[in-house]
Design a protein around this motif. Structure first.
Motif, short mmCIF file in Angstrom:
data_model
loop_
_atom_site.label_atom_id
_atom_site.label_comp_id
_atom_site.label_asym_id
_atom_site.label_seq_id
_atom_site.Cartn_x
_atom_site.Cartn_y
_atom_site.Cartn_z
N LEU A 8 0.92 -1.23 -0.04
CA LEU A 8 -0.26 0.08 -0.13
C LEU A 8 0.77 1.19 -0.11
N VAL A 9 2.08 1.20 0.68
CA VAL A 9 3.03 2.43 0.69
C VAL A 9 3.44 2.68 -0.80
N PHE A 10 3.84 1.46 -1.41
CA PHE A 10 4.32 1.85 -2.65
C PHE A 10 3.22 2.33 -3.74
N LEU A 11 2.26 1.60 -3.37
CA LEU A 11 0.79 2.22 -4.48
C LEU A 11 0.73 3.57 -4.11
N ALA A 12 0.75 4.08 -2.66
CA ALA A 12 0.57 5.43 -2.65
C ALA A 12 1.56 6.60 -3.24
N GLY A 13 2.80 6.01 -3.28
CA GLY A 13 3.97 6.73 -3.89
C GLY A 13 3.65 6.91 -5.44
N SER A 14 3.11 5.48 -5.75
CA SER A 14 2.93 5.70 -7.45
C SER A 14 1.59 6.61 -7.68
N ILE A 15 0.48 6.63 -6.89
CA ILE A 15 -0.48 7.43 -7.13
C ILE A 15 -0.07 9.00 -6.85
N LEU A 16 0.58 9.23 -5.96
CA LEU A 16 1.32 10.71 -6.02
C LEU A 16 2.14 11.20 -7.26
N SER A 17 2.83 9.96 -7.70
CA SER A 17 3.55 10.32 -8.99
C SER A 17 2.76 10.52 -10.21
N ILE A 18 1.75 9.76 -10.14
CA ILE A 18 0.57 10.02 -11.28
C ILE A 18 -0.10 11.36 -11.30
N VAL A 19 -0.32 11.53 -9.99
CA VAL A 19 -1.16 12.99 -9.74
C VAL A 19 0.12 14.09 -10.19
N PHE A 20 1.29 14.14 -9.92
CA PHE A 20 2.26 15.07 -10.19
C PHE A 20 2.64 15.06 -11.63
N LEU A 21 2.40 13.99 -12.30
CA LEU A 21 2.89 13.89 -13.78
C LEU A 21 1.77 14.44 -14.75
N ALA A 22 0.28 14.42 -14.05
CA ALA A 22 -0.88 14.90 -14.89
C ALA A 22 -0.62 16.16 -15.47
N PRO A 23 -0.28 17.08 -14.79
CA PRO A 23 -0.12 18.41 -15.21
C PRO A 23 0.67 18.48 -16.27
N THR A 24 1.81 17.74 -16.42
CA THR A 24 2.63 17.78 -17.79
C THR A 24 1.96 17.17 -18.82
N ILE A 25 1.24 16.20 -18.73
CA ILE A 25 0.45 15.64 -19.82
C ILE A 25 -0.55 16.73 -20.35
N LYS A 26 -1.23 17.47 -19.32
CA LYS A 26 -2.39 18.35 -20.05
C LYS A 26 -1.53 19.50 -20.55
N ASP A 27 -0.63 20.04 -20.24
CA ASP A 27 0.02 21.09 -20.43
C ASP A 27 0.56 21.06 -21.84
N ALA A 28 -0.04 21.32 -23.31
CA ALA A 28 0.48 21.14 -24.47
C ALA A 28 1.74 21.70 -24.74
N SER A 29 2.06 22.96 -24.01
CA SER A 29 3.35 23.63 -24.27
C SER A 29 4.56 22.91 -23.47
#
Length: 133
Positions: A8-29
C-alpha cells in the motif's frame, strides 16, 4: 495470502507520482527531454514486473500507471514530433551514442592516438564543443 503494508505504501507513492505527472500531460506547451521520460518509463515497467513477481499486486498496478504516464509524456511532450516515433528516435540515438562510445573506448591502430583524444584536440583548437541532445 496476507497483504503487506509495504504494498500500500508503494501504491500510494505511485498514485502521487501519477498526480504530479498529470499537469505535464495536460500542458500542451510542456517539453520533457526523452532522456528523462524514456528511462523513467522503462524503470516504471521494470518495477511493475518486479512487484508482480513478489506478489505485490497493488504496487505493480501503481507502477504500470506511472510507466503509462511517462510513456504518454515521451510520446506527446517531448521536443519534436509527437507519437511513438519519439521513443524509436530515442532508442536509435541511444544505440548510435553507445556505438560511438565503444568505438572511442576500443584501442586504435593510429599510433596510440584514439578518436576521443583527436576529438578533444580538435575541440580545443577550435574552442568549441558540440552540444548533445
Amino acid at each position: 495470502m496476507e497483504m503487506m503494508w509495504q504494498d500500500l505504501v508503494f501504491l500510494a507513492g505511485s498514485i502521487l507520482s501519477i498526480v504530479f505527472l498529470a499537469p505535464t500531460i495536460k500542458d500542451a506547451s510542456a517539453r520533457v527531454p526523452l532522456g528523462s521520460s524514456v528511462p523513467s518509463m522503462t524503470i516504471g515497467g521494470i518495477y511493475a514486473f518486479t512487484y508482480g513477481t513478489m506478489g505485490m499486486t497493488f504496487s505493480a498496478a501503481g507502477s504500470i500507471g506511472v510507466a503509462v504516464m511517462w510513456s504518454l509524456i515521451a510520446c506527446y511532450r517531448a521536443p519534436g514530433e509527437q507519437g511513438m516515433k519519439n521513443i524509436l528516435r530515442f532508442a536509435t540515438d541511444l544505440g548510435r551514442q553507445t556505438r560511438d562510445v565503444v568505438q572511442i573506448a576500443l584501442p586504435t591502430t593510429d599510433g596510440g592516438q584514439g578518436q576521443a583524444q583527436t576529438q578533444s584536440q580538435t575541440e580545443h583548437q577550435s574552442g568549441h564543443q558540440q552540444s548533445a541532445d
